[in-house]
Design a protein around this motif. Structure first.
Motif, PDB file in Angstrom:
ATOM      1  N   SER A   1      42.692  47.113  46.839  1.00 19.08           N
ATOM      2  CA  SER A   1      43.265  47.608  48.075  1.00 19.08           C
ATOM      3  C   SER A   1      44.690  48.091  47.853  1.00 19.08           C
ATOM      4  CB  SER A   1      43.237  46.487  49.130  1.00 19.08           C
ATOM      5  OG  SER A   1      43.824  46.931  50.327  1.00 19.08           O
ATOM      6  N   SER A   2      45.472  47.345  47.082  1.00 22.83           N
ATOM      7  CA  SER A   2      46.847  47.754  46.776  1.00 22.83           C
ATOM      8  C   SER A   2      46.861  49.040  45.966  1.00 22.83           C
ATOM      9  CB  SER A   2      47.565  46.648  45.996  1.00 22.83           C
ATOM     10  OG  SER A   2      47.700  45.494  46.776  1.00 22.83           O
TER      11      SER A   2
ATOM     12  N   SER B   1      46.059  51.917  48.228  1.00 18.50           N
ATOM     13  CA  SER B   1      47.188  52.247  49.103  1.00 18.50           C
ATOM     14  C   SER B   1      48.259  53.020  48.341  1.00 18.50           C
ATOM     15  CB  SER B   1      47.791  50.967  49.688  1.00 18.50           C
ATOM     16  OG  SER B   1      46.873  50.346  50.546  1.00 18.50           O
TER      17      SER B   1
ATOM     18  N   ARG C   1      38.367  37.671  46.016  1.00 19.61           N
ATOM     19  CA  ARG C   1      39.440  38.016  46.962  1.00 19.61           C
ATOM     20  C   ARG C   1      40.622  38.648  46.233  1.00 19.61           C
ATOM     21  NH1 ARG C   1      39.145  32.626  50.714  1.00 19.61           N
ATOM     22  NH2 ARG C   1      37.468  33.363  52.058  1.00 19.61           N
ATOM     23  N   ARG C   2      40.995  38.103  45.091  1.00 17.54           N
ATOM     24  CA  ARG C   2      42.109  38.649  44.310  1.00 17.54           C
ATOM     25  C   ARG C   2      41.798  40.085  43.865  1.00 17.54           C
ATOM     26  NH1 ARG C   2      42.581  39.673  39.338  1.00 17.54           N
ATOM     27  NH2 ARG C   2      40.771  38.464  38.738  1.00 17.54           N
TER      28      ARG C   2
ATOM     29  N   TYR D   1      39.737  42.153  45.235  1.00 16.46           N
ATOM     30  CA  TYR D   1      39.751  43.014  46.411  1.00 16.46           C
ATOM     31  C   TYR D   1      41.189  43.396  46.776  1.00 16.46           C
ATOM     32  CZ  TYR D   1      39.508  44.514  51.231  1.00 16.46           C
ATOM     33  OH  TYR D   1      39.665  45.221  52.382  1.00 16.46           O
ATOM     34  N   GLN D   2      42.106  42.435  46.773  1.00 20.97           N
ATOM     35  CA  GLN D   2      43.511  42.712  47.076  1.00 20.97           C
ATOM     36  C   GLN D   2      44.099  43.704  46.081  1.00 20.97           C
ATOM     37  OE1 GLN D   2      45.338  41.845  49.686  1.00 20.97           O
ATOM     38  NE2 GLN D   2      43.574  40.833  50.588  1.00 20.97           N
ATOM     39  N   GLU D   3      43.787  43.532  44.803  1.00 24.81           N
ATOM     40  CA  GLU D   3      44.301  44.457  43.780  1.00 24.81           C
ATOM     41  C   GLU D   3      43.778  45.867  44.020  1.00 24.81           C
ATOM     42  OE1 GLU D   3      43.143  42.782  40.037  1.00 24.81           O
ATOM     43  OE2 GLU D   3      44.653  41.194  40.109  1.00 24.81           O
TER      44      GLU D   3
END
Length: 185
Positions: free
Chosen positions: A138-139, A142, A131-132, A134-136
């Motif tokens: 995704s950021s 973006s 999850r971490r 994936y968030q990185e």
């Protein structure tokens, strides 16, 4: 556009040859400036396309890396699940002989519980890590998309100003031609 004083002649106003040369020179300079702007426009478009391709390649590489890592994590989960499946029958076997061997039963329970806890903890840690990551990603995507959009807006603004500059140059040229025509009369 530079101010120009033309030689006057005794009859007929200005030296027509000098005025014609000046108009031809100005037209040539405007043509060269237009061609330079068109080359620059083409260069900027090529650079924009190159940046877009680089961004897409980077995103594909990140996606591929994430897929590989996800597959590795899935493989670890499969291995851990297989290990868990392998340990469960052993725990069941220990339960069946519990009445005969009390000490073995206690040991088996403790061992199965530790392995299950460790496996659960490892699975939970892997889920948190995925999850971490994936968030990185995704950021990062973006931020990269935002930067690319800002650059594209800058290019768009530059390109929208080009017709106005060309219109102004055309108007000035028409003013010169009109002035020359008025002087001929």
């Amino acid at each position: 556009m530079e101010a120009r004083n033309f030689k006057s002649v005794a009859f007929g106003g200005f030296d027509k040859e000098e005025v014609i040369q000046y108009i031809q020179k100005t037209a040539q300079e405007n043509t060269e400036a237009l061609e330079a702007l068109q080359r620059e426009n083409g260069s900027l478009r090529a650079e924009n396309e190159s940046l877009r391709e680089q961004m897409e390649q980077s995103l594909r590489e990140r996606e591929d890396a994430a897929k590989k890592e996800t597959e590795a994590l899935r493989e670890q989960i499969r291995a851990l699940t297989a290990e868990l499946d392998e340990l469960r029958p052993q725990a069941q076997s220990y339960r069946e002989v519990r009445s005969q061997v009390g000490d073995i039963e206690c040991q088996a329970r403790r061992r199965a519980s530790e392995l299950e806890s460790a496996t659960t903890m490892r699975l939970n840690a892997l889920i948190v890590d995925v999850r971490r990551q994936y968030q990185e990603m995704s950021s990062a995507f973006s931020a990269t998309a935002g930067q690319a959009a800002a650059e594209l807006r800058k290019i768009e603004v530059s390109l929208t100003q080009l017709p106005r500059a060309m219109d102004q140059t055309g108007k000035k040229l028409e003013e010169i031609v009109s002035a020359v025509d008025n002087q001929k009369k």
